[in-house]
Design an enzyme around this catalytic site. Structure first.
Site: not given
Length: 561
Positions: A2, A50, A75-77, A288, A337, A340
């Site tokens: 969230c 969320l 925010n989290g679980e 991907i 990095t 990228r």
């Protein structure tokens, strides 16, 4: 996953300030709320939701009748909330995992509360009865948290820095926006006018020590023996437990799959547990790359082996370059990095959001830092030096790999879960003798690979596949992604700009045109905020000015590429 946001002691009209909270709306696309704090008219919470657990009572700030003086935004679980509820016989009013914080805090205080939480989290806990505010963040900073604190006691907090950059306040000197340190909590005294005073910043988790919540875990006390078979059994038990506890979700679970060791072990174990738990849907995996990229080919083999509903997302260099500006905006960094590797993860997350109903996404982050997976570990001068480097990388995850993983998924309203960063698993692995953890027989992460050898969990060729950085593996060997980026940077940055780079950007001056280009994108969105990044991620133990493993003299491409 969230977006949390709060202000304490604002001099500006709150309705004006609240527009800043909309900058993190992508983190919670299901609902949002702003709420003033009773009795403190210049304090408020903002929340973007969320919905993962408890569809009915999951809005925040969370308050319950039993403790009307407590306000929680997090925010989290919290994976062990059921266990702790049962252990201490707490009387719950909701099904929200975060409710456990209210009960723990009321009974034990903030230090024990933070120590007993097994999960990933960033929280703001307000106690109006005792006039205290507490901020806290999980051990590795899997969930982000930023704060702004002025000299006169105005405090602003947000999941992402972008939620704070346009906050207005009367101040004598500009206030810094800084990331909240992982594994710590901070206590503030709250004054009647809403202003705060920092009282204590304290660490509650240590990377190398077994966490306090381990005594209530489903995996009981582990054998202390360093016999090889015992160690492997312990790693397997803790790894499987790390995935099992992360199945907690009312939304569909999927998994990123690059075809490397880490994501393949996560995906294969996830499929195994999903069958045991009788999930009502097949696990979707997502890869991907370009059509001939090492990752696409390797992931295809793994998906066929473990039997997932596999999705391949193809992207070309032009699409990746086009996404760079948005990627840097969401990342809030100019690290080479990180950017990228983020482009591929950003694009695959976009695909997941638009084309599937998977929302909770498992990934293999943390394994390279934990198990010495980077190729440069072969050059460590001693096992002790390698072990020290591993811990340094773990401590800095929140600035690099975990930052990437969180922001690229959160940009599309997805929740990332990283089982390799389970605190019990990491504490155990880091406690093993230094000699056990180093690369062996020319292979990095040897112990981890050997632990799962002979089980047919994933194909043997995947189990022993050389490390291939995500930013390299998504493109072909003939022309890697970082080469495409460097070619583009050549057209965007001239030699004169490079000569003046150290003057133009005095903090972390760029040493390549690619780095210069990334810095320009960053400064466009976050001017004057370069201090957010203390240093670039770079390999150790070897001379290089580029973070790509493919530039190292010890890099050996896989034969099948």
């Amino acid at each position: 996953m969230c977006g949390i946001w709060a202000l304490f002691g604002s001099d500006e009209c709150l309705s004006v300030q609240c527009t800043s909270a909309m900058k993190i709306a992508h983190r919670g696309p299901d609902a949002f709320r702003f709420e003033n704090v009773n009795g403190f008219t210049n304090c408020c919470f903002g929340f973007h939701r969320l919905a993962i657990v408890d569809q009915l009572y999951g809005m925040q700030p969370l308050r319950i009748q039993k403790f009307p003086f407590l306000w929680l935004s997090y925010n989290g679980e919290i994976y062990n909330h059921h266990t702790l509820r049962k252990q201490f016989e707490f009387d719950y009013q909701t099904k929200v995992d975060g409710e456990i914080l209210l009960h723990l805090y009321n009974r034990f205080g903030i230090h024990k509360t933070a120590s007993l939480l097994d999960g990933v989290f960033a929280f703001i806990l307000l106690d109006t009865a005792n006039k205290k505010i507490f901020l806290g963040r999980d051990t590795y900073g899997v969930r982000p948290l930023f704060k702004l604190l002025t000299d006169d006691g105005f405090l602003a907090v947000s999941s992402e820095a972008k939620g704070l950059i346009n906050i207005t306040h009367k101040m004598t000197s500009p206030a810094n926006i800084e990331p909240f340190l992982p594994g710590h909590y901070e206590t503030f005294a709250l004054k009647q006018n809403g202003k705060v005073q920092s009282m204590e910043m304290r660490q509650f988790h240590c990377l190398t020590q077994e966490p306090a919540h381990a005594v209530y875990d489903t995996v009981e006390q582990l054998s202390k023996s360093f016999d090889e078979e015992t160690v492997k059994n312990n790693i397997r038990a803790l790894f499987e437990n790390a995935l099992w506890k992360r199945l907690m979700s009312h939304r569909r679970i999927g998994c990123l799959l690059s075809g490397g060791l880490d994501s393949s072990l996560v995906a294969a174990t996830l499929v195994k547990l999903a069958k045991e738990e009788k999930l009502q849907y097949p696990i979707q995996t997502f890869a991907i790359g370009s059509e001939d990229s090492p990752d696409i080919i390797a992931a295809r083999k793994v998906a066929a082996h473990i039997g997932t509903e596999h999705h391949e997302v193809n992207f070309n260099a032009e699409e990746g370059i086009k996404a760079l500006d948005q990627v840097v905006f969401y990342l809030e960094t100019y690290d080479i990095t990180t950017i990228r590797a983020s482009v591929g993860m950003y694009l695959v997350s976009k695909y997941i959001r638009e084309k599937t109903d998977s929302v909770v996404i498992f990934s293999g982050e943390g394994s390279d830092e934990l198990a010495q997976g980077y190729i440069y570990f072969h050059k460590a001068p001693s096992p002790a030096a390698a072990a020290e480097e591993s811990i340094r990388l773990m401590k800095e995850l929140y600035m690099f790999d975990i930052l990437r993983a969180d922001r690229t998924t959160a940009a599309h309203g997805l929740e990332l879960r990283a089982p390799f960063l389970d605190h019990r698993l990491t504490a155990y692995y880091l406690s093993l003798p230094e000699e056990m953890r180093v690369p062996k027989n020319g292979v990095e992460k040897y112990l981890l690979r050997d632990t799962f050898s002979g089980l047919n969990l994933i194909p043997d060729e995947t189990l022993w596949r050389h490390k291939e950085a995500f930013s390299d593996g998504v493109r072909s060997v003939k022309k890697s992604w970082y080469t495409c980026l460097q070619d583009h940077a050549e057209t965007m940055v001239n030699d004169d700009q490079m000569k003046e780079a150290h003057k133009t950007f005095s903090h972390n001056p760029p040493h390549s045109k690619e780095a210069y280009y990334f810095r320009e994108l960053f400064e466009k969105h976050y001017p004057g905020r370069a201090q957010w990044l203390s240093h670039y991620w770079m390999p150790r133990f070897i001379d290089t000015e580029d973070p790509s493993a493919r530039t190292l003299s010890i890099y050996k491409p896989n034969k099948d590429q």
